[in-house]
Design an enzyme around this catalytic site. Structure first.
Site, PDB file in Angstrom:
ATOM      1  N   PRO A   1       7.813   8.288  -8.809  1.00  7.51           N
ATOM      2  CG  PRO A   1       8.886   8.448  -6.752  1.00  7.51           C
ATOM      3  CD  PRO A   1       7.664   8.901  -7.479  1.00  7.51           C
TER       4      PRO A   1
ATOM      5  CB  ALA B   1      13.316   1.302  -8.934  1.00  9.93           C
TER       6      ALA B   1
ATOM      7  CB  CYS C   1       8.662   0.853  -0.679  1.00  7.95           C
ATOM      8  SG  CYS C   1       9.340  -0.592  -1.501  1.00  7.95           S
TER       9      CYS C   1
ATOM     10  CE  LYS D   1       3.081   6.544  -3.958  1.00  8.90           C
ATOM     11  NZ  LYS D   1       3.578   6.002  -5.236  1.00  8.90           N
TER      12      LYS D   1
ATOM     13  CG  ASN E   1      -0.177   6.419  -6.353  1.00  7.35           C
ATOM     14  OD1 ASN E   1       0.630   5.734  -5.731  1.00  7.35           O
ATOM     15  ND2 ASN E   1      -0.259   6.369  -7.658  1.00  7.35           N
ATOM     16  N   GLY E   2      -3.213   5.465  -7.403  1.00  7.49           N
ATOM     17  CA  GLY E   2      -3.742   4.109  -7.511  1.00  7.49           C
ATOM     18  C   GLY E   2      -4.827   3.987  -8.557  1.00  7.49           C
ATOM     19  CG  ASP E   3      -6.557   0.838  -9.317  1.00  6.12           C
ATOM     20  OD1 ASP E   3      -5.429   0.336  -9.447  1.00  6.12           O
ATOM     21  OD2 ASP E   3      -7.467   0.296  -8.671  1.00  6.12           O
TER      22      ASP E   3
ATOM     23  NE  ARG F   1       0.677  -0.445 -10.752  1.00  2.00           N
ATOM     24  CZ  ARG F   1      -0.339  -1.264 -10.474  1.00  2.00           C
ATOM     25  NH1 ARG F   1      -0.302  -2.522 -10.886  1.00  2.00           N
ATOM     26  NH2 ARG F   1      -1.379  -0.833  -9.780  1.00  2.00           N
TER      27      ARG F   1
END
Length: 380
Positions: free
Chosen positions: A19, A21, A104, A146, A207-209, A232
């Site tokens: 998710p 924003a 976050c 998460k 999660n990440g890269d 991303r």
């Protein structure tokens, strides 16, 4: 690769859209789903906003007609609010999956003890998870969480968070391999994901890269994760989910889609069209503007044309501008594997409520930090 199992829910491709924003609204989720199977999570909403009937929160809880698996991420710092919000999502919105955000890194969130700051308070974290799991249980809806590695390298929380999530009955835990202090800078620590996999019995999502499908496969192979969470890396690249579906499919084909600029413009047009269907043409076009630079990253499109696309106010105007792009221009291979979206620099200090680090409980009077705003939006 086997399907991802979250309680009784089976996701054919072990890929979750993170998710984000202002990004993962119904239109973008539909667009990504058109390219590959997976679990596509709605923009994060606050538990307080949902319980108190905030209109902005309700507007964010919109689902496309084609959305068969409704997935929502909740943010909250109060166990009662989170439990009540979870029940509303299950009972009134028919969601099939609830994810809780404890990752976050944004200062306005961590200064209230929320997001990535909250797992420092182990008992509070446990209470929140227990309330959510109990509220979702009558509806057979799995709850996941998460999180990040911790506040910083000196205050790691992810192993405790994994144990607490398992004990609370969570169906899985997703780990972003960065600390709150790192935010989105540097590189993600996949070794931490592997350590969490070895530490818990519930599925761990990494999660990440993950910029290409090959990264996702490599992460799973290196860490033993049950699946991946993509954020991303898909900005301006909804076709990434096509590559991921192929890579995790029975053939395990790790091909990389290299669309021509003409194919990219067709996706841009589809994205804008879906936004306008859900929001009306004026607002939909305004929402689309932020995506232009991501779609055109690395292409030769001129500055004036890019500026005009960033001001587009109708689908007719968009069509006229897109016609000015060279449809045969090949995809810029220099962009493959390159970071996308926000990155920034690491923070010297994580903003926390006064005395936050003094104990790891969080259940005493006033220890829950500050209740989130009803319309707070963020990501992790």
């Amino acid at each position: 690769m086997t399907a991802l199992r979250l309680g009784s829910l089976e996701v054919p491709t072990p890929v979750v859209l993170a998710p984000m924003a202002g990004i993962t609204n119904a239109a973008y989720r539909r667009l990504c789903a058109e390219h590959g199977a997976g679990l596509y999570v709605c923009e994060m909403i606050t538990s307080r906003g949902l319980v108190e009937g905030d209109e902005n929160t309700k507007r964010m809880l919109v689902f496309d007609d084609a959305e068969q698996l409704r997935s929502v991420q909740l943010y909250g710092t109060d166990p009662t609010y989170v439990g009540q919000a979870t029940k509303i999502l299950c009972e009134e919105y028919g969601v099939a999956h609830v994810d809780l955000n404890f990752g976050c890194p944004v200062p306005k969130v961590t200064r209230k003890g929320g997001g990535g700051a909250l797992p420092w308070k182990r008992n509070l974290l446990g209470r929140i998870l227990e309330e959510a799991v109990a509220a979702a249980a009558p509806y057979d809806v799995p709850v996941t969480m998460k999180t990040r590695k911790g506040l910083d390298d000196d205050h790691l929380t992810y192993l405790d968070a994994g144990r607490i999530a398992q004990e609370a009955g969570c169906a899985a835990i997703a780990l972003h391999g960065r600390t709150v202090a790192q935010a989105y800078s540097g590189t993600a620590d996949w070794d931490a994901i592997a350590a969490l996999v070895a530490h818990v019995d519930i599925p761990v999502l990494g999660n990440g890269d993950i910029w290409e499908a090959a990264d996702a496969v490599r992460m799973v192979e290196q860490t033993g994760a049950a699946g991946v969470v993509v954020g991303r890396g898909c900005l301006g690249r909804p076709w990434l989910f096509r590559d991921l579906a192929a890579a995790f499919g029975p053939e395990g084909v790790g091909s990389t889609t290299l669309p021509t600029l003409g194919e990219v413009t067709a996706m841009m047009r589809r994205h804008a069209e879906l936004l306008c269907e859900h929001m009306g043409e004026e607002r939909g076009c305004k929402e689309f503007r932020k995506h232009v630079s991501w779609y055109l990253k690395g292409f030769r499109a001129g500055g004036e044309l890019r500026r005009s696309l960033g001001l587009v106010d109708s689908l007719a105007a968009l069509d006229e501008l897109l016609a000015g792009l060279d449809p045969d221009e090949p995809f810029p291979v220099s962009e493959l594997g390159a970071p996308r979206g926000r990155q920034g620099a690491p923070r010297h200090k994580v903003v926390l409520p006064e005395g936050w680090l003094d104990d790891t409980d969080g259940l005493g009077e006033g220890a829950c930090g500050v209740l989130e705003d009803v319309d707070e939006t963020t990501g992790g």
